[in-house]
Design an enzyme around this catalytic site. Structure first.
Site, PDB file in Angstrom:
ATOM      1  N   GLY A   1     -14.970   7.593   0.657  1.00 39.14           N
ATOM      2  CA  GLY A   1     -16.339   7.212   0.988  1.00 39.14           C
ATOM      3  C   GLY A   1     -16.600   7.216   2.482  1.00 39.14           C
ATOM      4  O   GLY A   1     -15.706   7.475   3.297  1.00 39.14           O
TER       5      GLY A   1
ATOM      6  N   ARG B   1     -16.846 -12.925  -0.218  1.00 41.94           N
ATOM      7  CA  ARG B   1     -17.251 -13.516   1.061  1.00 41.94           C
ATOM      8  C   ARG B   1     -17.515 -15.016   1.010  1.00 41.94           C
ATOM      9  O   ARG B   1     -17.167 -15.742   1.932  1.00 41.94           O
ATOM     10  CB  ARG B   1     -18.496 -12.796   1.600  1.00 41.94           C
ATOM     11  CG  ARG B   1     -18.212 -11.380   2.069  1.00 41.94           C
ATOM     12  CD  ARG B   1     -19.483 -10.685   2.480  1.00 41.94           C
ATOM     13  NE  ARG B   1     -19.244  -9.291   2.833  1.00 41.94           N
ATOM     14  CZ  ARG B   1     -20.184  -8.355   2.858  1.00 41.94           C
ATOM     15  NH1 ARG B   1     -21.447  -8.687   2.595  1.00 41.94           N
ATOM     16  NH2 ARG B   1     -19.881  -7.117   3.174  1.00 41.94           N
TER      17      ARG B   1
ATOM     18  N   CYS C   1     -22.216  -6.219   7.543  1.00 42.05           N
ATOM     19  CA  CYS C   1     -22.288  -5.530   8.832  1.00 42.05           C
ATOM     20  C   CYS C   1     -23.265  -6.193   9.797  1.00 42.05           C
ATOM     21  O   CYS C   1     -22.967  -6.356  10.992  1.00 42.05           O
ATOM     22  CB  CYS C   1     -22.653  -4.063   8.632  1.00 42.05           C
ATOM     23  SG  CYS C   1     -24.071  -3.780   7.550  1.00 42.05           S
TER      24      CYS C   1
ATOM     25  N   GLN D   1     -32.091  -1.886  10.461  1.00 43.25           N
ATOM     26  CA  GLN D   1     -30.794  -1.408  10.022  1.00 43.25           C
ATOM     27  C   GLN D   1     -30.790   0.084   9.676  1.00 43.25           C
ATOM     28  O   GLN D   1     -31.698   0.601   9.012  1.00 43.25           O
ATOM     29  CB  GLN D   1     -30.302  -2.244   8.834  1.00 43.25           C
ATOM     30  CG  GLN D   1     -30.100  -3.701   9.229  1.00 43.25           C
ATOM     31  CD  GLN D   1     -29.583  -4.594   8.118  1.00 43.25           C
ATOM     32  OE1 GLN D   1     -29.938  -5.779   8.066  1.00 43.25           O
ATOM     33  NE2 GLN D   1     -28.757  -4.075   7.229  1.00 43.25           N
TER      34      GLN D   1
ATOM     35  N   HIS E   1     -27.005  -0.636  13.749  1.00 46.61           N
ATOM     36  CA  HIS E   1     -27.989  -1.665  13.413  1.00 46.61           C
ATOM     37  C   HIS E   1     -28.465  -2.347  14.697  1.00 46.61           C
ATOM     38  O   HIS E   1     -27.661  -2.629  15.602  1.00 46.61           O
ATOM     39  CB  HIS E   1     -27.372  -2.730  12.509  1.00 46.61           C
ATOM     40  CG  HIS E   1     -27.105  -2.276  11.109  1.00 46.61           C
ATOM     41  ND1 HIS E   1     -27.513  -1.059  10.617  1.00 46.61           N
ATOM     42  CD2 HIS E   1     -26.450  -2.909  10.078  1.00 46.61           C
ATOM     43  CE1 HIS E   1     -27.130  -0.956   9.346  1.00 46.61           C
ATOM     44  NE2 HIS E   1     -26.486  -2.058   9.013  1.00 46.61           N
TER      45      HIS E   1
ATOM     46  N   ASN F   1     -22.795   0.088  12.719  1.00 46.59           N
ATOM     47  CA  ASN F   1     -22.593  -0.629  11.465  1.00 46.59           C
ATOM     48  C   ASN F   1     -21.434  -0.107  10.635  1.00 46.59           C
ATOM     49  O   ASN F   1     -20.828  -0.843   9.857  1.00 46.59           O
ATOM     50  CB  ASN F   1     -23.868  -0.579  10.628  1.00 46.59           C
ATOM     51  CG  ASN F   1     -24.358   0.829  10.384  1.00 46.59           C
ATOM     52  OD1 ASN F   1     -24.707   1.544  11.342  1.00 46.59           O
ATOM     53  ND2 ASN F   1     -24.393   1.268   9.137  1.00 46.59           N
TER      54      ASN F   1
END
Length: 330
Positions: A12, A101, A130, A157, A237, A310
């Site tokens: 990715g 998180r 990010c 962003q 960003h 980012n």
């Protein structure tokens, strides 16, 4: 100490950047193992001139890989299922998804901000969102000096935050093609909508910034609100941050603190048109801060303009930095 590393989601956008950052930062890799979905398994990628075949992510392949650190960038469902498997077999999983998180047993770490938290892990460490990462790198030294009372985030962003399809929407949009990722064209437009909306009208992206900032700074009493928007920029960003403090602050005292802050590049000469921009931050691991000025509408407040890449600092580089931090004490 050289260690065996895994990258999960290696094919990715962020996974590829992890390989680049590991190479650029000269991380002491003894062997690199690449994992991806069954669909992407068998692909061949290059690291330090060596061709590496991507393996399918499954429990047996994890067990036999025997890695020290597993850098994840493969989405919440993958992280939920496989990060504990890596931990079971002795690795530390450093995860980019949102899944872990806010877990109270999983540290949420930005090395410049709360490095000691990384060593409180139980096999899994979470990488923040990010937009949160770059914000707290700029805010932590100011919090230490003046104690933050309230934060107002407004973000601008880049499309790369939405992955490959977000990049393609901008590329195709300037050619007049319809969007495939975003609900509206992003070319020549701004979309005040990142992630899904909750019942209060906030998006999950906005609430991530609120909750993650509190967790990283270790203060659940912080008053924070956020508005996040997608803009037609590929990488980087930008954030307008309004901060109110308990202690008196001036532009000069803030600049003095920021000039000494780890990971911060101060770009604040407005009279010479010097201020942070995403075109400058792209490709960098630092957080750029400028447009620092007093907010005269409150007794003790500042406005900041904060910019970072980012995909690098906001994802890949922060993950690698966490691995560097852990490895430095082993």
């Amino acid at each position: 100490m050289k260690v065996k590393i895994a990258v999960v989601g290696a094919t990715g956008v962020v996974g590829r950047m992890m390989l680049r950052v590991l190479e650029e930062r000269n991380f002491p890799v003894s062997e690199l193992v690449l994992f991806a979905s069954k669909r992407s398994a068998g692909a061949v990628m290059e690291f330090r001139g060596e061709k590496i075949t991507v393996r399918e992510l499954n429990a047996e392949n994890i067990k036999t890989a025997n890695v020290k650190y597993a850098l994840f960038s493969a989405g919440s469902d993958v992280s939920r299922e496989f990060a504990p498997v890596f931990a079971k077999y002795g690795a530390v999983a450093i995860d980019n998804s949102k899944y872990w998180r806010m877990d109270k047993n999983v540290p949420l770490v930005v090395p410049e901000v709360n490095p000691d938290d990384a060593f409180k892990h139980h096999g899994i460490i979470a990488n923040p969102n990010c937009s949160t990462i770059q914000a707290v790198v700029a805010l932590k030294p100011l919090h230490d000096a003046f104690k933050i009372k309230r934060i107002v985030y407004s973000t601008y962003q880049a499309v790369s935050g939405a992955g490959r399809m977000g990049i393609e929407d901008l590329e195709n949009g300037v050619k007049g093609k319809a969007p495939q990722k975003f609900p509206y064209p992003i070319a020549y437009n701004i979309i005040p909508h990142i992630d899904t909306f909750d019942d209060d009208g906030y998006t999950f992206e906005e609430m991530k910034m609120v909750n993650e900032t509190r967790k990283i700074l270790g203060d659940d009493t912080l008053k924070i609100t956020a508005t996040t928007a997608r803009v037609p920029v590929f990488y980087g960003h930008s954030e307008s941050i309004n901060v109110e403090f308990f202690k008196p602050v001036t532009r000069e005292s803030a600049l003095e603190v920021l000039s000494a802050a780890k990971g911060v590049v101060l770009r604040d000469e407005p009279q010479n048109n010097i201020y942070p921009m995403p075109i400058e931050a792209a490709g960098s691991d630092e957080v750029y801060v400028g447009r620092v000025r007093q907010d005269f509408s409150v007794d003790s407040g500042l406005n900041l303009w904060v910019v970072a890449d980012n995909i690098r600092k906001g994802a890949a580089s922060n993950t690698v930095q966490i691995a560097e931090l852990l490895n430095s004490r082993d």
